[in-house]
Design a protein around this motif. Structure first.
Motif, short mmCIF file in Angstrom:
data_model
loop_
_atom_site.label_atom_id
_atom_site.label_comp_id
_atom_site.label_asym_id
_atom_site.label_seq_id
_atom_site.Cartn_x
_atom_site.Cartn_y
_atom_site.Cartn_z
N LEU A 86 40.00 21.45 -8.51
CA LEU A 86 39.38 20.20 -8.09
C LEU A 86 40.46 19.19 -7.68
O LEU A 86 40.31 18.49 -6.67
CB LEU A 86 38.52 19.62 -9.22
N ALA A 87 41.55 19.14 -8.44
CA ALA A 87 42.66 18.26 -8.06
C ALA A 87 43.20 18.66 -6.69
O ALA A 87 43.53 17.79 -5.86
CB ALA A 87 43.77 18.35 -9.11
N PHE A 88 43.27 19.95 -6.42
CA PHE A 88 43.71 20.44 -5.11
C PHE A 88 42.77 19.95 -4.01
O PHE A 88 43.22 19.45 -2.97
CB PHE A 88 43.74 21.97 -5.14
N ALA A 89 41.47 20.07 -4.24
CA ALA A 89 40.49 19.66 -3.23
C ALA A 89 40.57 18.15 -2.96
O ALA A 89 40.50 17.72 -1.81
CB ALA A 89 39.08 20.04 -3.68
N LEU A 90 40.74 17.37 -4.01
CA LEU A 90 40.83 15.92 -3.84
C LEU A 90 42.10 15.53 -3.08
O LEU A 90 42.07 14.64 -2.22
CB LEU A 90 40.79 15.22 -5.20
N ALA A 95 44.85 14.09 2.18
CA ALA A 95 45.79 14.51 3.22
C ALA A 95 45.10 14.59 4.58
O ALA A 95 45.73 14.33 5.62
CB ALA A 95 46.41 15.85 2.85
N MET A 96 43.82 14.94 4.59
CA MET A 96 43.08 15.09 5.84
C MET A 96 42.47 13.79 6.34
O MET A 96 42.06 13.69 7.50
CB MET A 96 41.95 16.12 5.63
N ALA A 97 42.42 12.78 5.48
CA ALA A 97 41.71 11.52 5.78
C ALA A 97 42.16 10.82 7.07
O ALA A 97 41.31 10.28 7.79
CB ALA A 97 41.82 10.58 4.60
N THR A 134 34.68 21.37 3.03
CA THR A 134 35.60 20.64 3.90
C THR A 134 37.05 21.07 3.68
O THR A 134 37.83 21.18 4.63
CB THR A 134 35.48 19.13 3.68
N THR A 135 37.42 21.31 2.43
CA THR A 135 38.82 21.58 2.10
C THR A 135 39.17 23.06 2.03
O THR A 135 40.35 23.41 2.09
CB THR A 135 39.18 20.93 0.75
N HIS A 136 38.17 23.93 1.90
CA HIS A 136 38.45 25.35 1.69
C HIS A 136 38.03 26.23 2.86
O HIS A 136 38.33 27.44 2.86
CB HIS A 136 37.73 25.85 0.43
N ILE A 147 48.36 27.04 2.42
CA ILE A 147 48.09 25.67 1.96
C ILE A 147 48.06 25.61 0.43
O ILE A 147 48.65 24.72 -0.19
CB ILE A 147 46.76 25.16 2.55
N ALA A 148 47.38 26.58 -0.18
CA ALA A 148 47.28 26.62 -1.64
C ALA A 148 48.65 26.84 -2.27
O ALA A 148 49.00 26.19 -3.27
CB ALA A 148 46.31 27.71 -2.08
N ALA A 149 49.44 27.75 -1.70
CA ALA A 149 50.77 28.04 -2.24
C ALA A 149 51.69 26.82 -2.12
O ALA A 149 52.45 26.51 -3.05
CB ALA A 149 51.38 29.23 -1.51
#
Length: 333
Positions: A86-90, A95-97, A134-136, A147-149
Motif C-alpha cells: 500500500l505504501a508503494f501504491a501511495l 510520483a505520477m501526480a 492506476t499504479t499496478h 518499478i517495484a524493484a
C-alpha cells in the motif's frame, strides 16, 4: 562468503586462533536458530524437522514432499502502520501526480496527495481498487517488476527510518534457512501482489520468484512496438487470502504443505488445511505481542487482524510464536 573463507584461511596459520575459530563455528552450527530463545516453540520446530527428516522414522517425509509455506506481511516482515505494498501504491500516485493535475480534485487521489488516510479509507474498496489499477496496471510485467524493484531498493519504513528490506524478522529468516538446509521447499503464500514481491524476495529471503504465490491482476499477451510482452490489465484476477490461500497453493504448487506459518486470520485456512493432512504437521502463528521492540496488536487491529485463529490455535494444535518471549532479537543487526 569468499571473504569469510579467506579470513578463516589466515586464522588457520595460527594454532590457538584456529582452534578458537573452529570451536566458535561448531557452537554456531549446533544452533541453527540463534535468535530463538530456548523454550517450547523452538523445541517444537526442531523436533518437527528432526522427525520428518529422520529416514526410517515413523514421521519421515521424503524431500519432494517437504513443503513449507509462509505468509509475508506480518509473518516475515513488519506490516504496521500499513502494508508495504500500500505504501508503494501511495508513493506511485504521488510520483505520477504531475502528469495528472485533475487528481488534486478527484477522489481517491485527492486524499492520497493530501496525506488524508481517513479520506482514502472513506473511499472504501472501490477507491483502493482504483488506486491499485492506476499504479499496478497499464504497463508490461517487465516494466512493473523494474518499478517495484527500484522502489523497494530505497523505500523506508515511516517509523524506524530503515529500509523496508531491513524490517524483516531475523528469527523467521533463520527458520527459512533451517528448513532449506533440511531439504524443504519453501514458498511465500501471501495476499500481497505476486509481481510486486517477486523482484526482491530472493535477495531478501533467499526465496526465488517461482516460489512466490500471491494476489494478481489480469494480464494478456500483446505485441507492443514490435516486441512481445505480458501486459497488465486494470482487473483483479485472484486474491490470495483467507480460503483462497489453500486454493492458490493447490493451483500453483500442487502439493499440500506439511508446515505453514502465518500471523493473522487471513492465514487461518492455510494453517487449517496444512495441519489437517496425514502424518506429522506443523502450524505456527507469529503473535505480535512486543510493544517495546515492534508493535503489539491482534484482535482489534485493522492490519494483521488475529482473532479467530488466536482462539482456534490450542484446539488445532497450532503454536503461537510470542515475539516478546520466543525471540531474543526481532530485526537483523
Amino acid at each position: 562468503m569468499l571473504d569469510a573463507l579467506r579470513e578463516l584461511g589466515r586464522a588457520a596459520s595460527f594454532g590457538l586462533l584456529a582452534l578458537s575459530a573452529s570451536a566458535g563455528l561448531t557452537l554456531a552450527a549446533e544452533d541453527p536458530l540463534p535468535s530463538w530463545n530456548d523454550g517450547e516453540t523452538k523445541a517444537a520446530i526442531v523436533d518437527f524437522v528432526s522427525a520428518v527428516t529422520s529416514e526410517g522414522g515413523a514421521d519421515y517425509v521424503p524431500p519432494d514432499d517437504r513443503i513449507a509455506t509462509f505468509d509475508n506481511d506480518g509473518t516475515l516482515w513488519s506490516e504496521q502502520p500499513m502494508y508495504v505494498q500500500l505504501a508503494f501504491a501511495l508513493d506511485r500516485i504521488k510520483a505520477m501526480a504531475p502528469d495528472h493535475p485533475q487528481w488534486k480534485e478527484t477522489e481517491p487521489y485527492k486524499s492520497v496527495l493530501a496525506g488524508d488516510m481517513k479520506g482514502l479509507a472513506a473511499s472504501g474498496k472501490k477507491g483502493l481498487l482504483e488506486i491499485v489499477a492506476t499504479t499496478h496496471a497499464g504497463m508490461s510485467s517487465e516494466e512493473f517488476a523494474q518499478i517495484a524493484a527500484d522502489w523497494i531498493a530505497t523505500a523506508k519504513h515511516p517509523v524506524s527510518g530503515k529500509l523496508y528490506t531491513e524490517m524483516i524478522y531475523a528469527p523467521m529468516l533463520e527458520l527459512i534457512n533451517y528448513l532449506k538446509a533440511n531439504d524443504f521447499e519453501v514458498f511465500i503464500v501471501s495476499g500481497g501482489g505476486i509481481e510486486f514481491m517477486r523482484p526482491w524476495t530472493e535477495k531478501t529471503y533467499g526465496i526465488p520468484p517461482e516460489n512466490v504465490v500471491g494476489s494478481s491482476i489480469k494480464t494478456k499477451y500483446e505485441i507492443r512496438d514490435g516486441k512481445p510482452v505480458i501486459f497488465r490489465l486494470p482487473e483483479i484476477d485472484f486474491i490470495d487470502d483467507g480460503p483462497d490461500k489453500p486454493v492458490g497453493i493447490q493451483k500453483f504448487i500442487g502439493k499440500q504443505p506439511i508446515a505453514a506459518f502465518g500471523n493473522s486470520d487471513g492465514d487461518f485456512q492455510m494453517l487449517e488445511w496444512t495441519t489437517a493432512g496425514a502424518g506429522r504437521r506443523l502450524g505456527m502463528i507469529v503473535h505480535h505481542d512486543d510493544a517495546k521492540r515492534e508493535v503489539a496488536y491482534d484482535r482489534k487491529s485493522h492490519i494483521g487482524h488475529l482473532d479467530k485463529a488466536l482462539d482456534a490455535a490450542p484446539e488445532k494444535g497450532w503454536h503461537l510464536i510470542s515475539m516478546k518471549d520466543d525471540w531474543s532479537r526481532i530485526f537483523p543487526d
